[in-house]
Design a protein around this motif. Structure first.
Motif, short mmCIF file in Angstrom:
data_model
loop_
_atom_site.label_atom_id
_atom_site.label_comp_id
_atom_site.label_asym_id
_atom_site.label_seq_id
_atom_site.Cartn_x
_atom_site.Cartn_y
_atom_site.Cartn_z
N LEU A 257 0.86 -1.19 0.00
CA LEU A 257 0.00 0.00 0.00
C LEU A 257 0.89 1.24 0.00
O LEU A 257 1.95 1.25 0.62
CB LEU A 257 -0.92 0.01 1.22
CG LEU A 257 -1.78 -1.24 1.43
CD1 LEU A 257 -2.68 -1.06 2.65
CD2 LEU A 257 -2.62 -1.54 0.19
N MET A 258 0.43 2.29 -0.67
CA MET A 258 1.24 3.52 -0.72
C MET A 258 0.75 4.50 0.34
O MET A 258 -0.47 4.63 0.56
CB MET A 258 1.13 4.14 -2.12
CG MET A 258 1.78 3.29 -3.19
SD MET A 258 1.64 4.06 -4.81
CE MET A 258 -0.07 3.74 -5.21
N PRO A 259 1.71 5.21 0.98
CA PRO A 259 1.29 6.06 2.09
C PRO A 259 0.73 7.43 1.70
O PRO A 259 1.13 8.02 0.70
CB PRO A 259 2.60 6.24 2.88
CG PRO A 259 3.69 5.99 1.92
CD PRO A 259 3.15 5.09 0.85
N ARG A 260 -0.22 7.88 2.50
CA ARG A 260 -0.71 9.25 2.51
C ARG A 260 -0.99 9.58 3.98
O ARG A 260 -1.16 8.65 4.79
CB ARG A 260 -1.94 9.43 1.61
CG ARG A 260 -2.97 8.36 1.70
CD ARG A 260 -3.94 8.28 0.50
NE ARG A 260 -4.33 9.55 -0.01
CZ ARG A 260 -3.90 10.04 -1.21
NH1 ARG A 260 -3.11 9.31 -1.98
NH2 ARG A 260 -4.27 11.22 -1.63
N GLU A 277 9.25 12.43 4.64
CA GLU A 277 10.26 11.38 4.91
C GLU A 277 9.89 10.07 4.21
O GLU A 277 10.76 9.38 3.65
CB GLU A 277 10.35 11.15 6.43
CG GLU A 277 11.23 9.98 6.85
CD GLU A 277 10.93 9.54 8.28
OE1 GLU A 277 10.64 10.40 9.15
OE2 GLU A 277 10.98 8.31 8.53
N LEU A 278 8.59 9.73 4.21
CA LEU A 278 8.16 8.45 3.63
C LEU A 278 7.77 8.58 2.16
O LEU A 278 7.21 7.64 1.58
CB LEU A 278 6.99 7.89 4.44
CG LEU A 278 7.26 7.59 5.92
CD1 LEU A 278 6.00 7.05 6.60
CD2 LEU A 278 8.41 6.59 6.08
N SER A 279 8.02 9.75 1.56
CA SER A 279 7.60 10.01 0.17
C SER A 279 6.14 9.70 -0.05
O SER A 279 5.75 9.08 -1.05
CB SER A 279 8.44 9.19 -0.83
OG SER A 279 9.78 9.55 -0.74
N ALA A 280 5.32 10.11 0.92
CA ALA A 280 3.87 9.92 0.77
C ALA A 280 3.38 10.67 -0.45
O ALA A 280 3.93 11.70 -0.83
CB ALA A 280 3.15 10.42 2.03
N ALA A 281 2.31 10.15 -1.06
CA ALA A 281 1.76 10.83 -2.24
C ALA A 281 1.19 12.18 -1.85
O ALA A 281 1.23 13.13 -2.63
CB ALA A 281 0.67 9.96 -2.87
N SER A 282 0.68 12.27 -0.61
CA SER A 282 -0.01 13.49 -0.20
C SER A 282 -0.02 13.60 1.31
O SER A 282 -0.06 12.60 2.01
CB SER A 282 -1.45 13.42 -0.72
OG SER A 282 -2.18 14.55 -0.36
N VAL A 283 0.02 14.86 1.79
CA VAL A 283 -0.27 15.09 3.20
C VAL A 283 -1.44 16.07 3.23
O VAL A 283 -1.42 17.09 2.56
CB VAL A 283 0.96 15.57 4.01
CG1 VAL A 283 1.62 16.79 3.40
CG2 VAL A 283 0.58 15.84 5.46
#
Ligand code: NIG
Ligand code: FE
Length: 424
Positions: A257-260, A277-283
């Motif tokens: 799963l990709m983080p947001r 830090e986690l290269s999330a797609a979005s915050v």
């Protein structure tokens, strides 16, 4: 305003495969487009010199046409050069056309409502993350069929307001069984499903947040991961710490799963830094940001998704979109449709609030609500009207995209196509 002026009856195929193949090649020309907002920067040069009313919109064509073939856009250009021979022609009658809205943040699976909480807030009570627990109780009690019916009603509602792609989070079940039902139901209506077991600590784990995080990263993730594309955590005082959020996001990543991230909604905190830090797609939220947060976002691939329905409904200060844009951050707008902090599914309202309250131009706001949402979902097939992209577009009831802010609260969706199919 828009009328079909030429059309052939759909070919009668006894063989469903042949009918499908015919649909895949079927062409539709939309002509008479007064203002076409493509979001394709390579088209900027086509804006005639001296025309200054594009409001910062990207890739605007005046007097344009769009050819749709099957589910994709085949051609975009000036109406004078439009190709002949389309199977059907629609005249937009001088209206504006924009890409369909991409709502990259919603919580549409829930039971009950919190209108009493809203009413109390309007007379001075503060919004607190703990209110989520009352929706958890109502969601657990609702049962799958009720949740499905309510979800579909909300999906109809957002489509009627011009949204062609939307994300849906779980997060009101907070036990393995109800979270699994939530992601399964969400998957019935969208591929953009987010597992948000780390929304708040449920009452039965009061004072035992780390044990709850164990459950989220273990049995709950096992039950939900097969149905989800994304993993999210609410990193905020009253919800989860940076360390707890990191554990959840990393466990999700291990399962593909990709983080947001939900962060910086109620105060400054570590949500943005963790997302970067986690290269999330979005915050998402980004209401309270330090200079370091803004700099980190500017140097990252992480989109800042602003949710002005929340500030409208909680009476918090709106996020400073201008500060983010001027620093070079990619900004998206989304509805955050949920029963607590933002019970609206209206992307036109998000555009209006962003323009009126957050320092965005009309063009920037439309970009953020379409192409920005696509970036926040890491999708390159939507959010732009250009050859090869999905034919997701909206004919507005007005000559300019600015109507979305200029005529707030008014139904402005004249017609809409999703993957080349008209939404009726
Ligand atoms: O995005 N911030 C956390 N979650 C939701 C609020 C949910 C609720 O209040 O029920 C949000 O605002
Ligand atoms: Fe949210």
């Amino acid at each position: 305003m828009a009328d079909v002026i030429v059309g052939h009856d759909r070919d009668q195929h006894a063989d469903p495969a042949a009918a499908e193949a015919a649909d895949a090649e079927r062409t539709l020309l939309i002509t008479g487009i007064g203002e076409l907002v493509t979001n394709d920067a390579t088209l900027d040069a086509t804006v005639p010199i001296g025309r200054s009313d594009a409001g910062g919109a990207v890739g605007v064509l005046w007097n344009a046409a769009v050819l749709i073939e099957g589910e994709r856009i085949a051609w975009v250009g000036s109406v004078q050069r439009a190709p002949d021979g389309a199977d059907a022609v629609v005249d937009a009658g001088g209206a504006a056309v924009i890409p369909g809205f991409v709502d990259s943040h919603t919580h549409l699976v829930f039971g009950g409502d919190r209108s009493a909480e809203f009413t109390a807030r309007m007379s001075g009570h503060r919004y607190e993350a703990g209110g989520i627990r009352s929706t958890v109780a109502a969601t657990r009690a609702a049962g799958e069929e009720v949740l499905r019916t309510r979800l579909h009603r909300l999906v109809d509602e957002l489509r009627d307001q011009g949204t062609t792609t939307f994300e849906v989070k779980s997060g009101y079940g907070l036990d393995a069984a109800t979270e699994a039902i939530s992601v399964r139901l969400a998957r019935e209506v969208t591929p953009e499903v987010t597992f948000l077991g780390a929304h708040v600590v449920p009452p039965e784990f009061e004072g035992r947040a780390d044990e709850y995080v164990d459950l989220v990263c273990g049995e709950m993730l096992d039950a939900c991961a097969p149905h989800a594309r994304w993993i999210d955590a609410f990193c905020e005082t009253g919800a989860f710490t940076v360390e707890q959020s990191r554990r959840v996001l990393e466990a999700g990543s291990m399962r593909g799963l990709m983080p947001r991230v939900h962060g910086n909604q109620l105060g400054a905190g570590g949500g943005v830094a963790l997302a970067v830090e986690l290269s999330a797609a979005s915050v998402d939220h980004c209401t309270f940001l330090s200079d370091a947060d803004v700099a980190a976002l500017a140097g990252s691939e992480t989109v800042a998704t602003l949710l002005p329905g929340v500030e409208f409904s909680t009476k918090q200060p709106y996020p400073d979109a201008r500060r983010l844009l001027d620093a070079g951050v990619t900004v998206a707008l989304a509805s955050d449709c949920n029963p607590g902090s933002s019970f609206t599914s209206s992307m036109p309202l998000m555009v209006a609030l962003a323009v009126r309250e957050m320092g965005m131009t009309t063009g920037e706001a439309v970009w953020a609500a379409t192409a920005g949402g696509a970036r926040a979902l890491r999708r390159d097939d939507i959010g732009v009207i250009a050859p090869g992209r999905r034919a997701d577009l909206v004919v507005l009831r007005g000559p300019s995209h600015a109507y979305l802010a200029y005529r707030p609260g008014v139904p402005l969706i004249e017609r809409m196509w999703m993957g080349g199919v008209e939404h009726c």
